[in-house]
Scaffold this active site. Sequence first.
Site, PDB file in Angstrom:
ATOM      1  N   THR A 160      -4.082   1.579   5.192  1.00 50.67           N
ATOM      2  CA  THR A 160      -3.099   2.635   4.962  1.00 50.67           C
ATOM      3  C   THR A 160      -2.323   2.315   3.689  1.00 50.67           C
ATOM      4  O   THR A 160      -2.147   1.142   3.335  1.00 50.67           O
ATOM      5  CB  THR A 160      -2.144   2.779   6.156  1.00 50.67           C
ATOM      6  OG1 THR A 160      -1.578   1.495   6.459  1.00 50.67           O
ATOM      7  CG2 THR A 160      -2.881   3.290   7.379  1.00 50.67           C
ATOM      8  N   THR A 162       0.893   2.317   2.255  1.00 50.93           N
ATOM      9  CA  THR A 162       2.048   1.421   2.123  1.00 50.93           C
ATOM     10  C   THR A 162       1.705   0.003   2.550  1.00 50.93           C
ATOM     11  O   THR A 162       2.118  -0.967   1.911  1.00 50.93           O
ATOM     12  CB  THR A 162       3.231   1.950   2.951  1.00 50.93           C
ATOM     13  OG1 THR A 162       3.541   3.281   2.527  1.00 50.93           O
ATOM     14  CG2 THR A 162       4.459   1.074   2.765  1.00 50.93           C
ATOM     15  N   CYS A 163       0.929  -0.123   3.628  1.00 51.30           N
ATOM     16  CA  CYS A 163       0.524  -1.451   4.104  1.00 51.30           C
ATOM     17  C   CYS A 163      -0.326  -2.164   3.047  1.00 51.30           C
ATOM     18  O   CYS A 163      -0.113  -3.340   2.747  1.00 51.30           O
ATOM     19  CB  CYS A 163      -0.268  -1.344   5.395  1.00 51.30           C
ATOM     20  SG  CYS A 163       0.572  -0.478   6.733  1.00 51.30           S
ATOM     21  N   SER A 164      -1.296  -1.446   2.500  1.00 56.04           N
ATOM     22  CA  SER A 164      -2.278  -2.057   1.605  1.00 56.04           C
ATOM     23  C   SER A 164      -1.753  -2.320   0.204  1.00 56.04           C
ATOM     24  O   SER A 164      -2.155  -3.291  -0.437  1.00 56.04           O
ATOM     25  CB  SER A 164      -3.523  -1.161   1.521  1.00 56.04           C
ATOM     26  OG  SER A 164      -4.127  -1.023   2.780  1.00 56.04           O
ATOM     27  N   VAL A 168       1.549  -5.848   2.510  1.00 56.92           N
ATOM     28  CA  VAL A 168       0.700  -7.046   2.517  1.00 56.92           C
ATOM     29  C   VAL A 168       0.734  -7.770   1.167  1.00 56.92           C
ATOM     30  O   VAL A 168       0.926  -8.997   1.121  1.00 56.92           O
ATOM     31  CB  VAL A 168      -0.741  -6.698   2.933  1.00 56.92           C
ATOM     32  CG1 VAL A 168      -1.669  -7.892   2.723  1.00 56.92           C
ATOM     33  CG2 VAL A 168      -0.773  -6.257   4.389  1.00 56.92           C
TER      34      VAL A 168
END
Length: 284
Positions: A160, A162-164, A168
């Site tokens: 996703t 924002t996560c990627s 992270v």
Amino acid sequence: MSSLRNDNSSSEGEMPCPETKPKFRPLNCDDEDKKKFPYVEVCGPDKSSRRFALGTRASFAVDRFNKKLVDAVKPVVCVEAFKEGEDPIEFGPDAPLMSMCTWNLRVVQEAPFQPIGVGDKIPNGELTYLDGCGKLQTHLIYDLVREKRVVFFGVPGAFTPTCSLKHVPGFIERAAEILDRGINEIVCITVNDPFVVKEWEKTYPENKHVRFLCDGSAIWTKKIGLELDLYDRGMGVRSRRYSLMICDTVVRIANIEEGGGLETSTASRMLKDLNTGKDMVLPP
């Protein structure tokens, strides 16, 4: 003189063909009791009953009741059989619903777990991952944190945006600094299956310190009260964005996002809290 032959017989080596299609015998409904469709009644949250076909899986009934609850504080978690003077008997998710004599069926509701906070002891649970040989492995939460200082950060899902692109990478970039503050390990926890997460992890070849572990069914995420309902987006139950610093099973820092943004659970915020000694202060 030729012998008589049945028109329906077959020549040698041929399969005989049936004359007609098989007929199904209708149910005998002469008896009034047999005219009734077999069902069970389950008493719902509003005390009204709902009928289900006899043998329906209990999880189906739970799901149907929950779909009728709008913004319910206490969702239905299971169905149980009850009788005055007896301990209730709960149906597992795959158990067929049935009713016996003086036993009745009703739903059981439970309030979701409250979001975990500073000073709380984390619950134990299992996280999974694929090892270097592609074999599924399991880690107990307590084995990860017992007698150690560990940072967990949770994300809604692999790949996703924002996560990627932000969450992270932020922890990967600042991992060495965080470890220098007395942290033994940094773990990314996501509600995905380990096969997807293994491929996601490969997109960070520069990563040296962050471990990727999976809570595929959000079981542990629900235990710490940080599940995120994304059914309306077709993503089911996921995880809220958070970062926790855990010291020997006790939460010392809890940075939990209220919305879908990324502000309080970043690696920079965790590093700032460690630098200011926030992890050394516990609530009275």
